[in-house]
Design a protein around this motif. Sequence first.
Motif, short mmCIF file in Angstrom:
data_model
loop_
_atom_site.label_atom_id
_atom_site.label_comp_id
_atom_site.label_asym_id
_atom_site.label_seq_id
_atom_site.Cartn_x
_atom_site.Cartn_y
_atom_site.Cartn_z
N UNK A 23 -0.11 4.20 -8.04
CA UNK A 23 -0.38 5.64 -7.95
C UNK A 23 -1.36 5.96 -6.83
N UNK A 24 -2.31 5.07 -6.59
CA UNK A 24 -3.26 5.25 -5.50
C UNK A 24 -2.51 5.29 -4.16
N UNK A 25 -1.58 4.37 -3.99
CA UNK A 25 -0.79 4.33 -2.75
C UNK A 25 0.09 5.57 -2.65
N UNK A 26 0.78 5.91 -3.75
CA UNK A 26 1.67 7.07 -3.73
C UNK A 26 0.94 8.39 -3.49
N UNK A 27 -0.35 8.42 -3.83
CA UNK A 27 -1.15 9.62 -3.58
C UNK A 27 -1.86 9.54 -2.24
N UNK A 28 -1.43 8.61 -1.40
CA UNK A 28 -2.01 8.40 -0.06
C UNK A 28 -3.51 8.13 -0.11
N UNK A 29 -3.94 7.45 -1.18
CA UNK A 29 -5.35 7.08 -1.29
C UNK A 29 -6.27 8.22 -1.70
N UNK A 30 -5.70 9.31 -2.19
CA UNK A 30 -6.51 10.46 -2.59
C UNK A 30 -6.99 10.29 -4.04
N UNK A 31 -8.29 10.03 -4.19
CA UNK A 31 -8.85 9.89 -5.53
C UNK A 31 -8.79 11.23 -6.25
N UNK A 32 -8.92 12.31 -5.50
CA UNK A 32 -8.83 13.65 -6.08
C UNK A 32 -7.45 13.86 -6.71
N UNK A 33 -6.40 13.44 -6.01
CA UNK A 33 -5.04 13.56 -6.57
C UNK A 33 -4.86 12.64 -7.77
N UNK A 34 -5.44 11.44 -7.70
CA UNK A 34 -5.38 10.52 -8.83
C UNK A 34 -6.07 11.11 -10.06
N UNK A 35 -7.17 11.81 -9.84
CA UNK A 35 -7.88 12.44 -10.95
C UNK A 35 -6.97 13.43 -11.67
N UNK A 36 -6.14 14.12 -10.91
CA UNK A 36 -5.17 15.05 -11.50
C UNK A 36 -4.11 14.28 -12.28
N UNK A 37 -3.59 13.21 -11.71
CA UNK A 37 -2.55 12.41 -12.36
C UNK A 37 -3.07 11.83 -13.68
N UNK A 38 -4.28 11.28 -13.66
CA UNK A 38 -4.86 10.64 -14.83
C UNK A 38 -5.64 11.60 -15.74
N UNK A 39 -5.73 12.84 -15.33
CA UNK A 39 -6.48 13.86 -16.09
C UNK A 39 -7.90 13.37 -16.42
N UNK A 40 -8.57 12.90 -15.39
CA UNK A 40 -9.94 12.42 -15.55
C UNK A 40 -10.76 12.82 -14.33
N UNK A 41 -12.02 12.49 -14.35
CA UNK A 41 -12.90 12.93 -13.26
C UNK A 41 -12.87 11.98 -12.08
N UNK A 42 -13.26 12.52 -10.94
CA UNK A 42 -13.35 11.73 -9.70
C UNK A 42 -14.29 10.53 -9.88
N UNK A 43 -15.52 10.74 -10.45
CA UNK A 43 -16.43 9.59 -10.60
C UNK A 43 -15.86 8.48 -11.48
N UNK A 44 -15.11 8.83 -12.50
CA UNK A 44 -14.50 7.83 -13.38
C UNK A 44 -13.50 6.99 -12.61
N UNK A 45 -12.65 7.65 -11.82
CA UNK A 45 -11.66 6.92 -11.02
C UNK A 45 -12.32 6.12 -9.91
#
Length: 78
Positions: A23-45
Amino acid sequence: MKTSGEPSWISDLSEEEIEFIKFFILSSGSIKELATIYSTSYPTLRKQLDKLIQKIRISERKENDNIIQLIQQLEDRK
């Protein structure tokens, strides 16, 4: 399980960790986008990503350690 051409650190990862990397690769390395995918906060990811980085570094260090390589070779001969 290691397949030919696959780095050994990959076999040290859990399915969850591999999915996270996917998912990190598919989101082009965007932790912000990953936070949306995982429904969690940026610091947690960010912490999760840091743990993965550390795990991969440790795995690579083990692979490069001559003593560990020797032990693995001896185990493979059994």
